[in-house]
Design a protein around this motif. Structure first.
Motif, mmCIF file in Angstrom:
data_model
loop_
_atom_site.group_PDB
_atom_site.id
_atom_site.type_symbol
_atom_site.label_atom_id
_atom_site.label_comp_id
_atom_site.label_asym_id
_atom_site.label_seq_id
_atom_site.Cartn_x
_atom_site.Cartn_y
_atom_site.Cartn_z
ATOM 1 N N GLN A 1 178.996 -2.145 141.509
ATOM 2 C CA GLN A 1 180.020 -2.629 141.134
ATOM 3 C C GLN A 1 181.344 -2.119 142.133
ATOM 4 O OE1 GLN A 1 180.838 -5.193 139.411
ATOM 5 N NE2 GLN A 1 183.046 -5.606 139.223
ATOM 6 N N VAL A 2 182.218 -2.683 142.876
ATOM 7 C CA VAL A 2 183.190 -1.916 143.834
ATOM 8 C C VAL A 2 184.460 -2.426 143.318
ATOM 9 C CG1 VAL A 2 184.031 -2.138 145.865
ATOM 10 C CG2 VAL A 2 181.779 -2.221 145.641
ATOM 11 N N GLN A 3 185.268 -1.506 143.199
ATOM 12 C CA GLN A 3 186.935 -1.575 142.744
ATOM 13 C C GLN A 3 187.639 -1.428 143.746
ATOM 14 O OE1 GLN A 3 187.106 0.789 139.214
ATOM 15 N NE2 GLN A 3 186.906 -0.824 137.989
ATOM 16 N N LEU A 4 188.828 -2.018 144.096
ATOM 17 C CA LEU A 4 189.362 -2.154 145.192
ATOM 18 C C LEU A 4 190.948 -2.042 144.623
ATOM 19 C CD1 LEU A 4 187.962 -5.476 147.153
ATOM 20 C CD2 LEU A 4 187.538 -2.933 147.349
ATOM 21 N N GLU A 5 191.870 -1.130 145.180
ATOM 22 C CA GLU A 5 193.285 -1.207 144.739
ATOM 23 C C GLU A 5 194.064 -1.258 145.924
ATOM 24 O OE1 GLU A 5 193.876 2.305 142.298
ATOM 25 O OE2 GLU A 5 196.002 1.812 142.105
ATOM 26 N N GLU A 6 194.824 -2.114 145.741
ATOM 27 C CA GLU A 6 195.882 -2.419 147.188
ATOM 28 C C GLU A 6 197.165 -1.595 146.746
ATOM 29 O OE1 GLU A 6 193.993 -6.692 146.456
ATOM 30 O OE2 GLU A 6 194.911 -4.932 145.355
ATOM 31 N N SER A 7 197.902 -1.193 147.867
ATOM 32 C CA SER A 7 199.221 -0.576 147.786
ATOM 33 C C SER A 7 200.010 -0.671 149.275
ATOM 34 C CB SER A 7 199.067 0.816 147.455
ATOM 35 O OG SER A 7 198.489 1.694 148.462
ATOM 36 N N GLY A 8 201.034 -0.547 149.282
ATOM 37 C CA GLY A 8 201.848 -0.551 150.328
ATOM 38 C C GLY A 8 202.795 -2.118 150.433
#
Length: 117
Positions: A1-8
Motif C-alpha cells: 500500500q502506498v500513501q500519498l500526501e500533497e502540500s503546497g
C-alpha cells in the motif's frame, strides 16, 4: 500500500507560481508513473502530468510549457512546479501513483489551488 500526501496549494494571483509537493510512503523507485491530476468544481478529474523518468514526462496540452513535473526517488517526493498560472488552473490537485498497466493506482487527498486576483 502506498500513501500519498500533497502540500503546497494556496491562493495565487494570475501569472504567479506555486510548487506542489507529494510525499510518498514506501519506495518511490518502485512506482512506475507518479503524477498529478486536478478537478475543478463541476468538472471531471483530469490528467495534468506524470513522470516516468527525468527524460520521460507527459503533460496535458493545457499546461505544457507552464508546468514542470519532477521526481526525487531518494527523497520520495514528486513535485509540480506551476508557472504563469491562470484562473482556469483553479482546482483541487491530486497526487497519483500508478503501475505501468494500472495494476496499482493510488491517490492522495488533494490540495486546493486557487488562481484569482
Amino acid at each position: 500500500q502506498v500513501q500519498l500526501e500533497e502540500s503546497g496549494g494556496g491562493l495565487v494571483r494570475p501569472g504567479g507560481s506555486l510548487r506542489l509537493s507529494c510525499a510518498v510512503s514506501g519506495s518511490l523507485y518502485s512506482i512506475y508513473a507518479p503524477g498529478w491530476f486536478r478537478q475543478a468544481p463541476g468538472k471531471q478529474r483530469e490528467f495534468v502530468a506524470d513522470v516516468i523518468s527525468a527524460g520521460n514526462t507527459n503533460y496535458a496540452d493545457a499546461v505544457k510549457g507552464r508546468f514542470t513535473i519532477s521526481r526525487d526517488n531518494d527523497k520520495k517526493m514528486v513535485y509540480l512546479q506551476m508557472n504563469s498560472l491562470k484562473p482556469e488552473d483553479t482546482a483541487v490537485y491530486y497526487c497519483n501513483a500508478r503501475g505501468r498497466s494500472y495494476e496499482y493506482d493510488f491517490w492522495g487527498q488533494g490540495t486546493q489551488v486557487t488562481v484569482s486576483s
